[in-house]
Write a protein that holds these residues in place. Structure first.
Motif, PDB file in Angstrom:
ATOM      1  N   GLN A 201     -39.572  37.013  25.156  1.00 26.84           N
ATOM      2  CA  GLN A 201     -40.962  36.649  25.396  1.00 26.84           C
ATOM      3  C   GLN A 201     -41.776  36.744  24.112  1.00 26.84           C
ATOM      4  O   GLN A 201     -42.543  35.866  23.795  1.00 26.84           O
ATOM      5  CB  GLN A 201     -41.566  37.553  26.471  1.00 26.84           C
ATOM      6  CG  GLN A 201     -42.988  37.195  26.840  1.00 26.84           C
ATOM      7  CD  GLN A 201     -43.098  35.886  27.586  1.00 26.84           C
ATOM      8  OE1 GLN A 201     -42.144  35.426  28.217  1.00 26.84           O
ATOM      9  NE2 GLN A 201     -44.236  35.248  27.491  1.00 26.84           N
TER      10      GLN A 201
ATOM     11  N   THR B 217     -43.664  33.555  22.182  1.00 29.24           N
ATOM     12  CA  THR B 217     -45.120  33.512  22.202  1.00 29.24           C
ATOM     13  C   THR B 217     -45.766  34.088  20.964  1.00 29.24           C
ATOM     14  O   THR B 217     -46.971  34.010  20.819  1.00 29.24           O
ATOM     15  CB  THR B 217     -45.650  34.304  23.408  1.00 29.24           C
ATOM     16  OG1 THR B 217     -45.253  35.653  23.278  1.00 29.24           O
ATOM     17  CG2 THR B 217     -45.161  33.721  24.710  1.00 29.24           C
TER      18      THR B 217
ATOM     19  N   ARG C 161     -47.149  32.537  31.273  1.00 27.41           N
ATOM     20  CA  ARG C 161     -46.366  33.773  31.123  1.00 27.41           C
ATOM     21  C   ARG C 161     -45.542  34.006  32.380  1.00 27.41           C
ATOM     22  O   ARG C 161     -46.067  33.953  33.492  1.00 27.41           O
ATOM     23  CB  ARG C 161     -47.280  34.969  30.889  1.00 27.41           C
ATOM     24  CG  ARG C 161     -47.898  34.992  29.506  1.00 27.41           C
ATOM     25  CD  ARG C 161     -48.729  36.215  29.341  1.00 27.41           C
ATOM     26  NE  ARG C 161     -47.925  37.395  29.647  1.00 27.41           N
ATOM     27  CZ  ARG C 161     -47.748  38.411  28.835  1.00 27.41           C
ATOM     28  NH1 ARG C 161     -48.321  38.404  27.674  1.00 27.41           N
ATOM     29  NH2 ARG C 161     -47.011  39.430  29.186  1.00 27.41           N
TER      30      ARG C 161
END
Length: 166
Positions: free
Chosen positions: A3, A7, A138
């Motif tokens: 993640q 991001t 997300r």
């Protein structure tokens, strides 16, 4: 860790994506599992509230990733001149309208495969729109669309019209 890699360390979109996001953008997080962890599957930032002008581009973009789209559900009070169907890329797309006011669009592929996208209001500032879209995609997002728009200071009543930006 994946993640953070996708991001950037701050949980937002990578810088290159930030520069590409502008009104008319659809940002998706598509999960192919039966259980989706987040409330939203993606986000869309239309240029205006004119369905006939905005929806064809979204449906075309989604069709590339999801396959044929059968239905689109929209909040009737948030859109101008909501038809019952549109023809997009030679396919009839049925449009369902609901007076729900929940800042989302519901996409149906096939008979029962639904995807829910946050709708970022057209007049939103670019920074607020980017932040809202990043939160919507997300995988661990548990906030509803309205809360995301509140948390990212998305102002639907701003005087700035971003429809001409690009």
């Amino acid at each position: 860790m994946a993640q953070a890699d996708e991001t950037g360390g701050d949980g937002l979109l990578p810088d290159a994506v930030h520069h590409a996001i502008k009104p008319g953008t659809a940002l998706l997080r598509l999960e192919t599992t039966r259980v989706r962890q987040g409330i939203l599957d993606g986000a869309w930032w239309p240029r205006s509230r004119a369905v006939g002008a905005e929806l064809p581009a979204l449906v075309s973009a989604l069709t590339e990733h999801l396959g044929p789209i059968a239905r689109v559900g929209l909040d009737a009070s948030a859109w101008q001149e909501l038809p019952t169907r549109l023809v997009v890329d030679d396919r009839v797309i049925h449009i369902d309208s609901f007076p729900i006011g929940d800042d989302t669009v519901l996409i149906t592929r096939g008979d029962q495969d639904h995807f829910t996208l946050l709708v970022v209001p057209p007049r939103t500032s670019p920074d607020a729109a980017r932040a809202a879209m990043a939160r919507a995609v997300r995988a661990d997002n548990v906030s509803d669309a309205e809360q995301i728009l509140i948390d990212t200071d998305t102002d639907t009543d701003t005087d700035t019209d971003t429809a001409g930006d690009g």
